[in-house]
Design an enzyme around this catalytic site. Sequence first.
Site, PDB file in Angstrom:
ATOM      1  N   GLU A   1       0.826  -1.212   0.000  1.00  0.00           N
ATOM      2  CA  GLU A   1       0.000   0.000   0.000  1.00  0.00           C
ATOM      3  C   GLU A   1       0.860   1.262   0.000  1.00  0.00           C
ATOM      4  O   GLU A   1       0.563   2.219  -0.705  1.00  0.00           O
ATOM      5  CB  GLU A   1      -0.938   0.003   1.219  1.00  0.00           C
ATOM      6  CG  GLU A   1      -2.053  -1.019   1.153  1.00  0.00           C
ATOM      7  CD  GLU A   1      -3.012  -0.775   0.008  1.00  0.00           C
ATOM      8  OE1 GLU A   1      -3.088   0.355  -0.505  1.00  0.00           O
ATOM      9  OE2 GLU A   1      -3.698  -1.736  -0.408  1.00  0.00           O
TER      10      GLU A   1
ATOM     11  N   TYR B   1      -6.552   6.049   5.073  1.00  0.00           N
ATOM     12  CA  TYR B   1      -6.646   5.096   3.967  1.00  0.00           C
ATOM     13  C   TYR B   1      -5.823   3.833   4.235  1.00  0.00           C
ATOM     14  O   TYR B   1      -6.322   2.712   4.120  1.00  0.00           O
ATOM     15  CB  TYR B   1      -6.177   5.749   2.660  1.00  0.00           C
ATOM     16  CG  TYR B   1      -5.838   4.728   1.607  1.00  0.00           C
ATOM     17  CD1 TYR B   1      -6.846   4.069   0.912  1.00  0.00           C
ATOM     18  CD2 TYR B   1      -4.509   4.378   1.354  1.00  0.00           C
ATOM     19  CE1 TYR B   1      -6.542   3.096  -0.027  1.00  0.00           C
ATOM     20  CE2 TYR B   1      -4.202   3.408   0.416  1.00  0.00           C
ATOM     21  CZ  TYR B   1      -5.219   2.769  -0.268  1.00  0.00           C
ATOM     22  OH  TYR B   1      -4.915   1.805  -1.183  1.00  0.00           O
TER      23      TYR B   1
ATOM     24  N   ASP C   1      -9.311   6.032  -1.496  1.00  0.00           N
ATOM     25  CA  ASP C   1      -8.175   6.646  -2.194  1.00  0.00           C
ATOM     26  C   ASP C   1      -8.684   7.381  -3.429  1.00  0.00           C
ATOM     27  O   ASP C   1      -9.890   7.556  -3.620  1.00  0.00           O
ATOM     28  CB  ASP C   1      -7.127   5.594  -2.553  1.00  0.00           C
ATOM     29  CG  ASP C   1      -7.598   4.637  -3.645  1.00  0.00           C
ATOM     30  OD1 ASP C   1      -8.806   4.628  -3.979  1.00  0.00           O
ATOM     31  OD2 ASP C   1      -6.748   3.897  -4.182  1.00  0.00           O
TER      32      ASP C   1
END
Length: 353
Positions: free
Chosen positions: A37, A120, A138
């Site tokens: 991520e 996020y 996102d």
Amino acid sequence: MTKSASFSGILLRWYDNNKRDLPWRETADPYAIWLSEIILQQTRVDQGMAYYLRFIDTYPSVKDFANASEDAILKLWQGLGYYSRARNMHHTAQTIARHYRGMFPADYESLLNLKGVGDYTAAAIASIAFNLPYAAVDGNVYRVLSRINGIDTPIDSGQGKKQFAILANELLDASHAGNFNQALMEFGATLCTPKNPGCESCPFNKLCFAYKNNKIDSYPVKKGKVKIRKRYFNYLVIDHGSYTYLSKRTANDIWKNLYEFPLTESSEKSDLQQTLAESQAIFPLQTQLLLEKESDWQKQVLSHQHIFYRFIYLKIVGKIKIPASLLKVNKKDIFNFAVPKPIEKELSKCNWF
């Protein structure tokens, strides 16, 4: 507004049939998910994949990552940009190793307290690794939800971020939270793309406000562009036989803790003689420098800055007094240092090293 059950059902069926085969989707290891991520934030999958695999191979666990030196982490990260993320990751890995016995915390709030982990990323790890019901929002999610629902609240406003977070959590399939988040992000990355989206094959085209009203390019809405700062870097590449000199960027600025050639910064493209005169602020007057060559001006585009830079090659003549701020480096070892993109590009094409 889209209805939660029908939306999640359509989305998950689409995901089952269209998802890409990516290594971080084959594991529930929070370390691997966290790594992917952070790497993929503002980085394309095709570019980020190689970095992910190198990090996993070099540091198979968060403890391995924590035990590495910051210089080693930055060198492996080199080329991705946003180096503060790599530094934050190192700090977080050390925190997990010291305070969580090398295990990622399994609750959202604790994840959110880790350095460099925002709403996020915490939601992504919580949902994908632990299947906790938190929606990960996102840029892809903003785009998909704004188009389908015709939401014109700016996504870069506090009101917009709150509105989209509420909507995403309302739509979230809590029993399949990880797959739902991955599906929504995948949908935006591969079908509901910023340019030339695949609207004709989209399973939501009968519901999509933007498609039905021919307003695809109008969403998502942003308040305005960020002012771009222009900076001018004159890099001084010093030829001292088998050696050259580097300095480490330690100020709270771009490329912090990366190495570079000594430089002078100017407010505009300065002429060569002016730059050479300013270089005396770096090298004492008793040091004699002979100009060998200079490069053309080049440009490096960052999110909020445009860096214009050139390289001025100088040869030391006679004695030199080395400033304490500079590191004497054997030319053959220079590739071991983590450097900013402009330096990396120059090193790759220059046979001087």
